[in-house]
Write a protein that holds these residues in place. Structure first.
Motif, mmCIF file in Angstrom:
data_model
loop_
_atom_site.group_PDB
_atom_site.id
_atom_site.type_symbol
_atom_site.label_atom_id
_atom_site.label_comp_id
_atom_site.label_asym_id
_atom_site.label_seq_id
_atom_site.Cartn_x
_atom_site.Cartn_y
_atom_site.Cartn_z
ATOM 1 N N ARG A 85 0.816 -1.143 0.016
ATOM 2 C CA ARG A 85 0.140 -0.059 0.092
ATOM 3 C C ARG A 85 0.966 1.422 0.166
ATOM 4 O O ARG A 85 0.593 2.196 -0.939
ATOM 5 N N LEU A 86 1.799 1.312 0.792
ATOM 6 C CA LEU A 86 2.668 2.267 0.878
ATOM 7 C C LEU A 86 3.673 2.544 -0.379
ATOM 8 O O LEU A 86 3.630 3.651 -0.973
ATOM 9 N N GLY A 87 3.791 1.612 -1.017
ATOM 10 C CA GLY A 87 4.356 1.751 -2.366
ATOM 11 C C GLY A 87 3.578 2.165 -3.464
ATOM 12 O O GLY A 87 4.111 3.063 -3.986
ATOM 13 N N ILE A 151 -2.024 -5.955 -8.604
ATOM 14 C CA ILE A 151 -2.559 -6.950 -8.362
ATOM 15 C C ILE A 151 -2.710 -6.815 -6.622
ATOM 16 O O ILE A 151 -3.620 -7.232 -6.089
ATOM 17 N N GLY A 152 -1.617 -6.166 -6.267
ATOM 18 C CA GLY A 152 -1.985 -5.983 -4.450
ATOM 19 C C GLY A 152 -2.819 -5.124 -4.223
ATOM 20 O O GLY A 152 -3.644 -5.245 -3.224
ATOM 21 N N ALA A 153 -2.998 -4.060 -5.205
ATOM 22 C CA ALA A 153 -4.210 -3.030 -4.765
ATOM 23 C C ALA A 153 -5.496 -3.521 -4.681
ATOM 24 O O ALA A 153 -6.337 -3.443 -3.944
ATOM 25 N N VAL A 154 -5.729 -4.419 -5.883
ATOM 26 C CA VAL A 154 -7.097 -4.958 -6.048
ATOM 27 C C VAL A 154 -7.386 -6.009 -4.946
ATOM 28 O O VAL A 154 -8.344 -6.243 -4.718
ATOM 29 N N SER A 155 -6.390 -6.998 -4.667
ATOM 30 C CA SER A 155 -6.510 -7.946 -3.661
ATOM 31 C C SER A 155 -6.982 -7.436 -2.198
ATOM 32 O O SER A 155 -7.441 -7.963 -1.483
ATOM 33 N N LEU A 236 -5.143 4.562 -14.058
ATOM 34 C CA LEU A 236 -6.357 4.021 -14.076
ATOM 35 C C LEU A 236 -6.418 2.935 -12.945
ATOM 36 O O LEU A 236 -7.552 2.473 -12.772
ATOM 37 N N LEU A 237 -5.448 2.769 -12.333
ATOM 38 C CA LEU A 237 -5.474 1.951 -11.052
ATOM 39 C C LEU A 237 -6.647 2.440 -9.951
ATOM 40 O O LEU A 237 -7.628 1.619 -9.326
ATOM 41 N N ALA A 238 -6.709 3.719 -9.882
ATOM 42 C CA ALA A 238 -7.641 4.272 -8.873
ATOM 43 C C ALA A 238 -9.090 4.148 -9.011
ATOM 44 O O ALA A 238 -9.839 3.713 -8.346
ATOM 45 N N PRO A 239 -9.388 4.626 -10.453
ATOM 46 C CA PRO A 239 -10.898 4.063 -10.715
ATOM 47 C C PRO A 239 -11.223 2.618 -10.611
ATOM 48 O O PRO A 239 -12.342 2.540 -10.328
ATOM 49 N N LEU A 240 -10.317 1.733 -11.096
ATOM 50 C CA LEU A 240 -10.543 0.560 -11.158
ATOM 51 C C LEU A 240 -10.898 -0.060 -9.952
ATOM 52 O O LEU A 240 -11.685 -0.783 -9.482
ATOM 53 N N VAL A 241 -9.907 0.274 -8.839
ATOM 54 C CA VAL A 241 -10.173 -0.183 -7.337
ATOM 55 C C VAL A 241 -11.447 0.191 -6.940
ATOM 56 O O VAL A 241 -12.133 -0.255 -6.187
ATOM 57 N N VAL A 292 -13.687 4.113 -1.579
ATOM 58 C CA VAL A 292 -12.459 4.300 -2.148
ATOM 59 C C VAL A 292 -11.280 4.231 -1.148
ATOM 60 O O VAL A 292 -11.410 4.957 0.206
ATOM 61 N N PRO A 293 -10.434 3.146 -1.098
ATOM 62 C CA PRO A 293 -9.554 2.646 0.009
ATOM 63 C C PRO A 293 -8.711 4.213 0.127
ATOM 64 O O PRO A 293 -8.291 4.669 -0.691
ATOM 65 N N LEU A 294 -8.111 4.020 1.480
ATOM 66 C CA LEU A 294 -7.286 4.978 1.844
ATOM 67 C C LEU A 294 -6.018 5.062 0.779
ATOM 68 O O LEU A 294 -5.327 6.340 0.492
ATOM 69 N N PHE A 295 -5.559 3.976 0.593
ATOM 70 C CA PHE A 295 -4.066 3.925 -0.354
ATOM 71 C C PHE A 295 -4.183 4.456 -1.397
ATOM 72 O O PHE A 295 -3.482 5.158 -2.081
ATOM 73 N N VAL A 296 -5.673 4.275 -2.082
ATOM 74 C CA VAL A 296 -6.041 5.082 -3.403
ATOM 75 C C VAL A 296 -6.224 6.425 -3.466
ATOM 76 O O VAL A 296 -5.596 7.137 -4.114
ATOM 77 N N LEU A 297 -6.811 6.952 -2.472
ATOM 78 C CA LEU A 297 -6.771 8.202 -1.907
ATOM 79 C C LEU A 297 -5.350 8.930 -2.016
ATOM 80 O O LEU A 297 -5.258 10.135 -2.549
ATOM 81 N N GLY A 298 -4.564 8.101 -1.343
ATOM 82 C CA GLY A 298 -3.000 8.564 -0.899
ATOM 83 C C GLY A 298 -2.387 8.522 -2.275
ATOM 84 O O GLY A 298 -1.657 9.697 -2.774
#
Length: 373
Positions: A85-87, A151-155, A236-241, A292-298
């Motif tokens: 998440r941090l990465g 993959i890590g974000a979606v999981s 596009l990772l953020a809207p997908l998540v 919207v997960p916090l790491f996506v907002l970050g």
């Protein structure tokens, strides 16, 4: 007069031990150091690729296997989730709105089409092939967006099984690594100039490090376009998540509504009366992922900050190094969860899906580059 034992002696008397996750995190740090050494000796091998491979190796070495599956498991799992998440948050500092606009709307539309075709096609084909759990979803995400990071974000929002995550990461990493060797050989047979080749690489190769390793073979012009196109995919990772999180929440509401039917007995409704209903409702609320997960907002916040141009080059370079090290530790943890003997049951189907997805994204991106060049 009563004497109070010193804190250190009190901890010793109580049998104090370091946190259970410290062993696995220490092993992850050692894995990153080893991966960095491999990258220094073989610059063509990206750090993140080396980290995944070393994690898999550690999980199967006779001497390290017991540690990986035992005392280090908790820390390695923590690395695969929290450090990932941090990465991903720091990955947002690589993307600027001005860079995206500089590509032109035609290229942005091309990337959107390639991502949509790859994601939907791979997900559908994986379901048709009968792959277990969330493997079709995770593999589709990794191929279409940004490899292991996606993959890590979606999981995180889909609460996927660690084995499914590890298998998907291993497959996407393998195919992305093969692209480093295969795609440069196809540049001239396909009639692609340096800039067009860079855009093809950016639209079709999975991980950012693999994109750099592949595109740099054609020179700086190819490398610049490849990175920009790749970062559009990363955006596009953020809207997908967010869409997947909404889907998971909706499924949770449907299951809850279906489970509450017929439970109204003597004027009491589930979740409305009694401590049991309140407890179940509280557990359901805790399990429900945020919209919207916090790491996506970050990630989005870091992208917005990068677009202001207030950060110095030194700060951006330091953040890029930290981001790569965090992702390397996370990927080492995910790689250590791969159990090769258990893959024999679905290995052929997973490999077939990976090959098909590779053909889809390479073909779609090649067509898109021809249309927009």
């Amino acid at each position: 007069m009563t004497l109070t034992a010193a804190p250190g002696r009190a901890r010793q008397a109580a049998g104090w031990r370091p946190p259970a996750t410290s062993y696995g995190l220490g092993l992850a740090v050692a894995g990153v150091a080893a991966a960095w050494g491999v990258h220094r000796l073989l610059p063509a091998v990206p750090l993140l690729t080396a980290a995944v491979v070393l994690g898999i190796v550690a999980a199967h070495l006779p001497g390290a296997r017991g540690l990986v599956r035992g005392v280090c498991r908790a820390g390695l799992s923590l690395a695969g989730k929290r450090l990932m998440r941090l990465g991903i948050v720091l990955l947002g500092l690589k993307l600027s709105l001005n860079d995206v606009l500089g590509l032109g709307w035609a290229t942005v539309a091309m990337v959107l089409g390639v991502v949509a075709a790859t994601f939907c096609g791979t997900w559908w084909l994986g379901r048709r092939m009968g792959l277990r759990g969330d493997q079709p979803l995770l593999i589709a995400t990794g191929y279409s967006i940004c490899g292991a990071s996606a993959i890590g974000a979606v999981s995180e929002v889909s609460d996927s099984d660690e084995r499914d995550v590890a298998t998907s990461v291993a497959l996407v990493t393998l195919c992305g690594t093969l692209a480093i060797a295969v795609l440069p050989l196809l540049q001239h047979p396909l009639g692609l100039g340096d800039a067009a080749f860079g855009r093809w690489v950016g639209a079709s190769v999975h991980d950012v490090g693999q994109v750099v390793a592949t595109a740099q073979t054609a020179g700086p012009a190819a490398l610049g376009d490849a990175v920009l196109v790749k970062l559009v995919r990363v955006a596009l990772l953020a809207p997908l998540v967010a869409v997947l999180a909404t889907s998971v929440r909706a499924r949770g509401r449907v299951k809850k509504a279906g489970g509450s039917g017929g439970q109204e007995i003597g004027g009491q409704e589930a979740g409305g009366q009694g401590a049991g209903g309140q407890e179940a409702g509280g557990q359901e609320a805790k399990r429900r992922p945020p919209l919207v997960p916090l790491f996506v907002l970050g990630f989005l916040a870091m992208t917005a900050l990068r677009s202001t141009d207030v950060l110095s080059t030194a700060v951006l370079d330091t953040a890029a190094t930290a981001q790569e090290l965090l992702l390397a530790a996370a990927l080492f943890g995910l790689g250590s969860a791969v159990h090769l003997p258990s893959l024999t049951r679905t290995g052929a189907r997973v490999a077939a899906l990976g090959l098909c997805a590779w053909v889809v994204i390479a073909g779609a991106s090649y067509g898109g580059v021809l249309l927009t060049t």
